[in-house]
Design an enzyme around this catalytic site. Structure first.
Site, PDB file in Angstrom:
ATOM      1  N   PRO A  10       0.788  -1.220   0.000  1.00  0.00           N
ATOM      2  CA  PRO A  10       0.000   0.000   0.000  1.00  0.00           C
ATOM      3  C   PRO A  10       0.828   1.282   0.000  1.00  0.00           C
ATOM      4  CG  PRO A  10      -0.079  -1.077   2.145  1.00  0.00           C
ATOM      5  CD  PRO A  10       0.551  -2.040   1.188  1.00  0.00           C
ATOM      6  N   ASN A  11       0.317   2.231  -0.753  1.00  0.00           N
ATOM      7  CA  ASN A  11       0.854   3.602  -0.846  1.00  0.00           C
ATOM      8  C   ASN A  11       2.139   3.714  -1.651  1.00  0.00           C
ATOM      9  OD1 ASN A  11      -1.237   4.788   0.816  1.00  0.00           O
ATOM     10  ND2 ASN A  11      -0.288   3.711   2.531  1.00  0.00           N
ATOM     11  N   ARG A  18       5.066  11.146  -2.413  1.00  0.00           N
ATOM     12  CA  ARG A  18       4.759  10.804  -1.022  1.00  0.00           C
ATOM     13  C   ARG A  18       5.989  11.054  -0.138  1.00  0.00           C
ATOM     14  NH1 ARG A  18       4.746   4.599   1.187  1.00  0.00           N
ATOM     15  NH2 ARG A  18       3.963   5.072   3.255  1.00  0.00           N
ATOM     16  N   TYR A  23      11.171   9.052   1.327  1.00  0.00           N
ATOM     17  CA  TYR A  23      11.201   8.010   0.293  1.00  0.00           C
ATOM     18  C   TYR A  23      11.892   8.435  -1.002  1.00  0.00           C
ATOM     19  CZ  TYR A  23       7.825   5.863   3.444  1.00  0.00           C
ATOM     20  OH  TYR A  23       7.218   5.324   4.554  1.00  0.00           O
ATOM     21  N   ASN A  79       8.267  -5.333  -0.722  1.00  0.00           N
ATOM     22  CA  ASN A  79       8.055  -4.163   0.127  1.00  0.00           C
ATOM     23  C   ASN A  79       6.567  -4.126   0.452  1.00  0.00           C
ATOM     24  OD1 ASN A  79       7.829  -1.775   1.459  1.00  0.00           O
ATOM     25  ND2 ASN A  79       8.989  -0.567  -0.035  1.00  0.00           N
ATOM     26  N   ALA A  82       3.057  -0.609   4.936  1.00  0.00           N
ATOM     27  CA  ALA A  82       2.560  -0.648   6.323  1.00  0.00           C
ATOM     28  C   ALA A  82       2.038  -2.029   6.721  1.00  0.00           C
ATOM     29  CB  ALA A  82       1.480   0.398   6.501  1.00  0.00           C
ATOM     30  N   HIS A  85       3.875  -4.171   9.271  1.00  0.00           N
ATOM     31  CA  HIS A  85       3.763  -3.985  10.721  1.00  0.00           C
ATOM     32  C   HIS A  85       2.426  -4.464  11.276  1.00  0.00           C
ATOM     33  CE1 HIS A  85       7.127  -1.509   9.591  1.00  0.00           C
ATOM     34  NE2 HIS A  85       6.349  -0.645   8.956  1.00  0.00           N
ATOM     35  N   ASP A  92       1.604 -15.541   7.354  1.00  0.00           N
ATOM     36  CA  ASP A  92       1.104 -16.908   7.111  1.00  0.00           C
ATOM     37  C   ASP A  92       1.198 -17.280   5.635  1.00  0.00           C
ATOM     38  OD1 ASP A  92       0.551 -17.218   9.792  1.00  0.00           O
ATOM     39  OD2 ASP A  92      -1.622 -16.981   9.590  1.00  0.00           O
ATOM     40  N   GLU A 103      12.493  -9.319   2.431  1.00  0.00           N
ATOM     41  CA  GLU A 103      11.717  -8.163   2.912  1.00  0.00           C
ATOM     42  C   GLU A 103      12.531  -6.897   2.667  1.00  0.00           C
ATOM     43  OE1 GLU A 103      10.469  -8.338   7.038  1.00  0.00           O
ATOM     44  OE2 GLU A 103      10.374  -6.160   7.145  1.00  0.00           O
ATOM     45  N   HIS A 105      12.623  -2.477   2.648  1.00  0.00           N
ATOM     46  CA  HIS A 105      12.077  -1.153   2.955  1.00  0.00           C
ATOM     47  C   HIS A 105      13.007  -0.094   2.399  1.00  0.00           C
ATOM     48  CE1 HIS A 105       9.158  -3.085   5.426  1.00  0.00           C
ATOM     49  NE2 HIS A 105      10.132  -3.801   5.959  1.00  0.00           N
ATOM     50  N   ILE A 106      12.417   0.915   1.811  1.00  0.00           N
ATOM     51  CA  ILE A 106      13.186   2.033   1.255  1.00  0.00           C
ATOM     52  C   ILE A 106      13.848   2.803   2.394  1.00  0.00           C
ATOM     53  CG2 ILE A 106      12.970   4.223   0.014  1.00  0.00           C
ATOM     54  CD1 ILE A 106      10.502   2.877  -1.436  1.00  0.00           C
ATOM     55  N   SER A 107      13.072   3.078   3.433  1.00  0.00           N
ATOM     56  CA  SER A 107      13.578   3.838   4.583  1.00  0.00           C
ATOM     57  C   SER A 107      14.140   2.886   5.638  1.00  0.00           C
ATOM     58  CB  SER A 107      12.438   4.663   5.190  1.00  0.00           C
ATOM     59  OG  SER A 107      11.421   3.803   5.694  1.00  0.00           O
ATOM     60  N   ARG A 112      12.821   5.096  12.666  1.00  0.00           N
ATOM     61  CA  ARG A 112      11.579   5.865  12.568  1.00  0.00           C
ATOM     62  C   ARG A 112      10.674   5.549  13.779  1.00  0.00           C
ATOM     63  NH1 ARG A 112       9.153   5.212   6.782  1.00  0.00           N
ATOM     64  NH2 ARG A 112       7.926   7.003   7.536  1.00  0.00           N
ATOM     65  N   ARG A 116       6.947   1.154  13.577  1.00  0.00           N
ATOM     66  CA  ARG A 116       7.574   0.558  12.379  1.00  0.00           C
ATOM     67  C   ARG A 116       8.700  -0.415  12.743  1.00  0.00           C
ATOM     68  NH1 ARG A 116       5.361   3.832   8.321  1.00  0.00           N
ATOM     69  NH2 ARG A 116       5.036   5.949   9.058  1.00  0.00           N
TER      70      ARG A 116
END
Ligand code: DQA
Length: 149
Positions: A10-11, A18, A23, A79, A82, A85, A92, A103, A105-107, A112, A116
């Site tokens: 999402p997002n 954004r 990001y 990625n 959200a 988290h 599952d 897994e 993440h950009i950040s 943070r 997160r």
């Protein structure tokens, strides 16, 4: 030729506009181009997807598990945004599908907000990468190549 799946949650469709201070200013199309170039270097076809819907991501992880079992997919760079988290369903799905997931993440999520810092995906993932900006996608693909060679 094997395929690699790069999944975005999402997002991430909003990349570029954004929170650019977090990001960066590259768009999801830029990330796709980076992944396509890196996948080509590694001798893989790229399947690049984004959804704002948890169930789509669950279905795509299942599909990836079937493709990996059939020998046509090398693994997934994921990625989950959200949902990282919050989503026991994605944890599952990865375990149930038996698919190799990096897994991403950009950040640097650990630098943070506290919410997160926990990932439901990490215990089901083969490796975790965070904080390299969008160039992390290319690094994750190269890392996937190394651990699956
Ligand atoms: C993110 C980090 C998450 O905490 C956040 O919800 C995102 C993006 C990242 O790439 O840094 O949507 O996964």
């Amino acid at each position: 030729m094997k395929t690699v799946l790069v999944l975005n949650g999402p997002n991430l469709n909003l990349l570029g506009t954004r929170e650019p201070q977090v990001y960066g200013s590259q768009t999801l199309a830029d990330v796709q181009a980076l992944c396509a170039a890196t996948a080509a270097e590694l001798g893989w076809a790229l399947d690049f997807r984004q959804s704002n819907h948890e169930g789509d991501l669950v279905d795509w992880i299942h599909e990836a598990g079937r493709a990996q079992a059939a020998g046509t997919l090398v693994g997934v760079v994921f990625n989950a945004g959200a949902y990282t988290h919050t989503s026991i369903a994605l944890h599952d799905a990865i375990k149930g599908a038996g698919v190799t997931v990096i897994e991403l993440h950009i950040s640097n999520v650990h630098a943070r907000e506290a919410f997160r810092h926990h990932s439901y995906l990490a215990p089901a993932a083969r490796a975790v990468m965070a904080g390299f900006g969008v160039s992390g996608y290319g690094l994750a693909l190269r890392g996937l190549a190394q651990i699956t060679a």
